[in-house]
Design an enzyme around this catalytic site. Structure first.
Site, PDB file in Angstrom:
ATOM      1  CG  HIS B  39      -2.228  -0.693   0.992  1.00 49.80           C
ATOM      2  ND1 HIS B  39      -2.335  -2.056   1.024  1.00 49.80           N
ATOM      3  CD2 HIS B  39      -3.473  -0.231   0.720  1.00 49.80           C
ATOM      4  CE1 HIS B  39      -3.597  -2.400   0.784  1.00 49.80           C
ATOM      5  NE2 HIS B  39      -4.310  -1.299   0.596  1.00 49.80           N
ATOM      6  CE  LYS B 110      -6.136 -10.552  12.035  1.00 52.27           C
ATOM      7  NZ  LYS B 110      -5.794  -9.862  13.271  1.00 52.27           N
TER       8      LYS B 110
END
Lengths: 278, 194
Positions: B39, B110
């Site tokens: 990222h 998550k």
């Protein structure tokens, strides 16, 4: 003196690394099975069923139950009657190196600032204690970052006492929410000093899941905290439910008259730990 | 046991609009993997190329895609991929709004997301799924093909193109503000057993 070869330590450590990643210990597996019957939320029960199916696949196929095969943490008790033919720390690190490579485990250790991966999951974190006897006892607990990152430490004022401890522990779990992969095991270290409380919290996680502290008052606090935590409603993976924690384990140590250190180390449901005696 | 909704990836606005927090889904199609390090590189690339950059300059066409936050274990001989469960999504919060604005439609991980991410999801009609953390060996069975397409030097953190069949996930945040973490916890608060 009993002579022990560091090669034997390396071989044993390699074995522990691979076995811990793939085969959940019976105490942790049993605690999750019990939880799956107690959980009130249907979605929570489905999550727990997936978790059970997952550790059964990992066990049968010899593959890691979680992709985060962790940073390698060791608690070693070296008998003072043992004579090693080399460095204990080097032997352990070599075992990690071999285990993580040959076991196809993820290498998850990097330089803290440059963020470059060390490539072999070393260096391990090794806590060594000299004890009586002529054996070397090695406890291995790989730790994933999802749960480790949710851990907290606070130097409370002694006047805050037990209510302050309870509040801090429950708040740490509430804030963690679904991040540390609940149902979790909550390790709490109370007392000692700054670093000792953190080590106590981690050591508390090595106890078989649900094992009580031998001191009745501390065991009572464990029970009370477990009840409060399970009343938070976080549930499996944070989707809501009645089983947020499988157990709360507390370890204590005397501290300075002016201090009350409290550390909370959170363990995910993939509670991997293995030990060997050489 | 409630029935899972079958969806295919890449996603369209219509696919996203019908999903609600708490829905169970089975995803078939393409997923791209990326964690913190990947990222960071994507965002650095965008910064370098300027605000006017089209999504086409990224290592993959991000429009309609789902990013899966995962760093798998190495594949054993004969395996498509090693164990491959979700990592904590919050670590990607600083980067996600930018990618959502470029057309990213879904994320799988998550744990909870930040307010900025939730707002960017509403703005761009996107959805956040959770997979069961730690269920990495089970989830790997849904992955039929895996290929590193960028940043190979990042090892487990490289960007991979996955082809999945019936990948199990749960809608946590839908595009209209529904939040399973909030709704689920409210429902069971105060009812815990020991």
């Amino acid at each position: 003196m009993r002579k022990v070869s560091v090669k034997d330590i390396t071989a044993k450590v390699k074995e522990l690394c691979i076995a811990a990643a793939c085969h959940l210990e019976p105490d942790a597996a049993a605690a999750i099975r019990v939880a799956s019957e107690k959980e009130a939320s249907p979605l929570g029960r489905e999550v727990l069923a997936q978790i059970i199916k997952n550790f059964e696949i990992a066990d049968a196929e010899n593959v890691p139950m979680c992709q985060d095969t962790g940073i390698s943490v060791f608690f070693v008790e070296a008998g003072r009657g043992v004579e090693l033919d080399g460095s204990l720390e080097d032997a352990i690190n070599e075992g990690v190196r071999q285990g993580y490579k040959d076991g196809y485990l993820r290498k998850s250790v990097c330089d803290p600032l440059k963020r470059t991966n060390t490539g072999d999951n070393t260096p391990a974190i090794i806590h060594t204690r000299m004890v009586e006897g002529d054996k070397v006892k090695i406890k291995f607990a790989p730790k994933g970052a999802g749960s480790e990152n949710m851990s907290r430490l606070k130097m409370l004022k002694p006047s805050e006492g037990v209510p302050g401890i309870k509040g801090f522990v429950v708040e740490a779990v509430r804030e963690a929410g679904g991040n540390p992969c609940p149902p979790i095991i909550v390790g709490v270290g109370i007392g000692g000093d700054f670093e000792q409380s953190a080590i106590l919290a981690k050591k508390a996680l090595l106890r078989p899941v649900g094992g009580k502290n031998l001191d009745g008052d501390v065991a009572g606090l464990e029970e009370e905290l477990l009840k409060t935590i399970n009343g938070l409603g976080i549930g499996p993976m944070g989707f809501g439910g009645t089983v947020t924690a499988l157990a709360v384990h507390i370890e204590t140590y005397p501290c300075h008259i002016a201090s009350l250190p409290v550390a909370v180390n959170i363990q995910c449901h993939a509670d991997r730990h293995k030990e060997a005696v050489i | 046991m409630t029935v899972s909704i079958k969806i295919t990836s890449p996603l369209t606005n219509a696919d996203v609009e019908k999903l609600r927090a708490g829905d169970k889904v089975l995803i078939t199609g393409v997923l791209y993997t990326a964690r913190d390090a990947a990222h960071k590189r994507l965002i650095e690339l965008l910064d370098k190329e300027g605000i006017a950059l089209s999504a086409g300059k990224l290592p993959f066409d991000i429009k309609g895609q789902i990013i899966y936050y995962v760093g798998p274990t190495p594949a054993k001989p004969g395996q498509v991929i090693g164990s491959a469960g979700p990592t904590t999504s919050g670590r990607m919060d600083a980067y996600s709004p930018r990618l959502l604005d470029l057309g990213l439609k879904g994320m799988i991980g998550k744990g909870a997301r930040s307010k900025d991410v939730l707002e960017a999801m509403k703005r761009n009609k996107a959805v956040y799924f959770a997979a069961v953390g730690g269920a990495a060996a089970l989830i790997a069975r849904a992955i039929k093909k895996a290929e590193v397409i960028a940043y190979e030097d990042l090892g487990p953190e490289a960007i991979r193109r996955l082809e999945v069949e019936n990948f199990p996930a749960i809608v946590v945040n839908d595009a209209v503000g529904g939040d399973l973490f909030v709704q689920g916890v409210e429902k069971y608060r105060g009812t815990g057993n020991d």
